[in-house]
Design an enzyme around this catalytic site. Structure first.
Site, PDB file in Angstrom:
ATOM      1  N   CYS A 150       0.930  -1.088  -0.504  1.00 14.98           N
ATOM      2  CA  CYS A 150       0.286  -0.285   0.281  1.00 14.98           C
ATOM      3  C   CYS A 150       0.560   1.623   0.066  1.00 14.98           C
ATOM      4  O   CYS A 150       0.369   2.731  -0.602  1.00 14.98           O
ATOM      5  CB  CYS A 150      -0.987  -0.251   1.139  1.00 14.98           C
ATOM      6  SG  CYS A 150      -0.013  -0.443   2.501  1.00 14.98           S
ATOM      7  N   HIS A 242      -2.577   7.195   3.136  1.00 15.22           N
ATOM      8  CA  HIS A 242      -0.764   7.018   3.815  1.00 15.22           C
ATOM      9  C   HIS A 242      -0.812   8.971   2.850  1.00 15.22           C
ATOM     10  O   HIS A 242      -0.437   9.151   1.449  1.00 15.22           O
ATOM     11  CB  HIS A 242       0.241   5.906   2.875  1.00 15.22           C
ATOM     12  CG  HIS A 242      -0.445   4.446   3.551  1.00 15.22           C
ATOM     13  ND1 HIS A 242      -1.052   4.470   4.821  1.00 15.22           N
ATOM     14  CD2 HIS A 242       0.211   3.283   3.285  1.00 15.22           C
ATOM     15  CE1 HIS A 242      -1.359   3.018   5.323  1.00 15.22           C
ATOM     16  NE2 HIS A 242       0.020   2.478   4.321  1.00 15.22           N
TER      17      HIS A 242
END
Length: 344
Positions: A150, A242
Site C-alpha cells: 500500500c 497514506h
C-alpha cells in the site's frame, strides 16, 4: 458475459473492501467467499464482523462462507482475489494455482519472485506476460499476479511520471494510516497521541517493489530499475490514507512546473475501476491531506502536491487511500486487466 469471481480471506478488513468494491461491478459477479475453518459453513453476515462504511450487500450477507481449499471452491470460478495473510497465502495460493485458478493477490508473499508479475495497470501492464514464464517454470495452469504494498503503490505512479527526467535516487518518508495494520494491528494505547517510527518489513517492500514495478521487461525477465530507493516508514493516528514525502534525484533539470505537468499528464487506463486521471496535482501547498483527499476518484486516484526544487531534483508529497487503491482496489484493477488482456 459476467466473470465469476471469488474472494480468499473474505471476512478480514481487505476482504470486506473487496466485497464493497465488487458490489454492482459491471464485469465481475461475486460467486464464492472463503475464510478460516471456524467461519466456514456460516452465513457471511454471521462470520464477518463488518467494519466497512457501507452496508453488507444483501446477496453477500446471505452467502455461505466456504473453506479456503480448492476442493471447496466451484469449478466455474474464473478469477480469485486473495486477501489472505502472507504466511497463509504462501501455503494456500499454490494449491489454487495448481488447480488451474487465476489469482489476483494482495498478499505480500512472492511479490519479488522473478516469475510473478507485480503489476499496477497504469504503470507496467506488459509485465503480465510473465505469466507464460511462470506457467512454464512452475508447471501449473493457473496464474498468480500480485499488486504492490500500500505504501509502494502511493509513490510509484508519481515516480513513473518523473522517470522521463532520469530518475536516479529516491528517499521517502511515509506517514501511514492505522488501517494499514488491520483492525487489530495497532492498539489505541499505542497510537493515540503518538507516532510509531517503524513498521516491520515496510521499508524493504518499498525499496524493492518500486524498482521491480519501474523495471524493464524483455519478454523473459524483469530488470530492476537502476534508481536507488531508501524508505523510512512510520505509523500515525489517521484512519485511512497514506501520506508520503518524496525526495527524487533526477539526471535532467526539471522545474516544479515540469514535474507537475508530467504527473497531471501521466496516462491512465480504460478499466472500470480506474480513475479518469491517475494523478491529481494540487497547487495548494497544504494538500494533499488524508482526511480531505483519500477518497478522490472513489479512492483510486493518487494525489500529489507541494512540489519544490532541490539541489538534485525535486521534493513533493503524495497520498493514496491505502485499503482501496493500496489493497483491494489494486487487486480488482489487476483482475480487470487480466480480463481485458484475455488471461481469464
Amino acid at each position: 458475459m459476467a466473470v465469476r469471481v471469488g474472494i480468499l480471506g473474505a471476512t478480514g478488513a481487505v476482504g470486506q473492501r473487496f466485497i464493497q468494491l465488487l458490489d454492482d461491478h459491471p464485469t465481475f459477479e461475486l460467486a464464492a467467499l472463503t475464510a478460516s475453518e471456524e467461519s466456514a459453513g456460516k452465513r457471511y453476515d454471521e462470520a464477518a464482523k463488518w467494519r466497512v462504511n457501507t452496508p453488507i450487500p444483501d446477496d453477500v450477507a446471505a452467502m455461505e462462507v466456504g473453506s479456503t481449499d480448492p476442493a471447496a471452491v466451484p469449478d466455474d470460478i474464473d478469477l480469485l482475489f486473495s486477501s489472505l495473510p502472507s504466511s497463509v497465502a504462501a501455503e494456500v495460493e499454490p494449491a489454487f494455482l495448481e488447480a488451474g485458478y487465476v489469482v489476483s493477490s494482495n498478499s505480500s508473499n512472492d511479490r519479488m519472485a522473478p516469475d510473478v508479475p507485480l503489476t499496477i495497470p497504469e504503470i507496467n501492464p506488459e509485465h503480465l506476460d510473465l505469466i507464460e514464464v511462470q506457467r512454464d517454470e512452475r508447471g501449473w495452469d493457473g496464474a498468480l499476479v500480485k499488486n504492490p504494498n500500500c505504501s509502494t503503490i502511493t509513490m510509484v505512479p508519481t515516480l513513473a511520471a518523473l522517470d522521463q527526467f532520469g530518475l536516479e535516487r529516491v528517499d521517502v518518508t511515509t506517514l501511514q494510516a492505522v488501517s494499514g495494520a488491520g483492525y487489530d494491528g495497532v492498539t489505541s494505547m499505542e497510537i493515540i497521541d503518538n507516532a510509531i517510527p517503524h513498521i516491520g518489513g515496510e521499508d524493504e517492500k518499498m525499496e524493492t517493489e518500486s524498482r521491480k514495478l519501474l523495471g524493464s521487461f524483455d519478454g523473459a525477465e524483469v530488470a530492476l530499475h537502476g534508481a536507488e530507493v531508501n524508505a523510512s516508514c512510520n505509523r500515525i493516528p489517521t484512519l485511512d490514507g497514506h501520506l508520503e514525502s518524496v525526495f527524487a534525484d533526477l539526471a535532467d533539470d526539471a522545474s516544479p512546473e515540469d514535474v507537475a505537468a508530467a504527473m497531471r499528464e501521466y496516462p491512465g487506463v480504460d478499466l472500470p475501476s480506474a480513475p479518469e486521471q491517475l494523478i491529481h496535482v494540487f497547487e495548494d501547498e497544504f494538500r494533499p491531506q488524508p482526511r480531505l483527499d483519500r477518497d478522490r476518484g472513489d479512492g483510486m486516484q493518487i494525489s500529489a502536491g507541494g512540489i519544490q526544487s532541490t539541489d538534485h531534483g525535486v521534493k513533493y508529497n503524495c497520498l493514496a487511500h491505502n485499503t482501496i487503491r493500496g489493497a483491494a482496489g489494486a487487486s480488482v484493477l489487476n483482475g480487470e486487466l487480466l480480463a481485458q488482456e484475455g488471461w481469464i
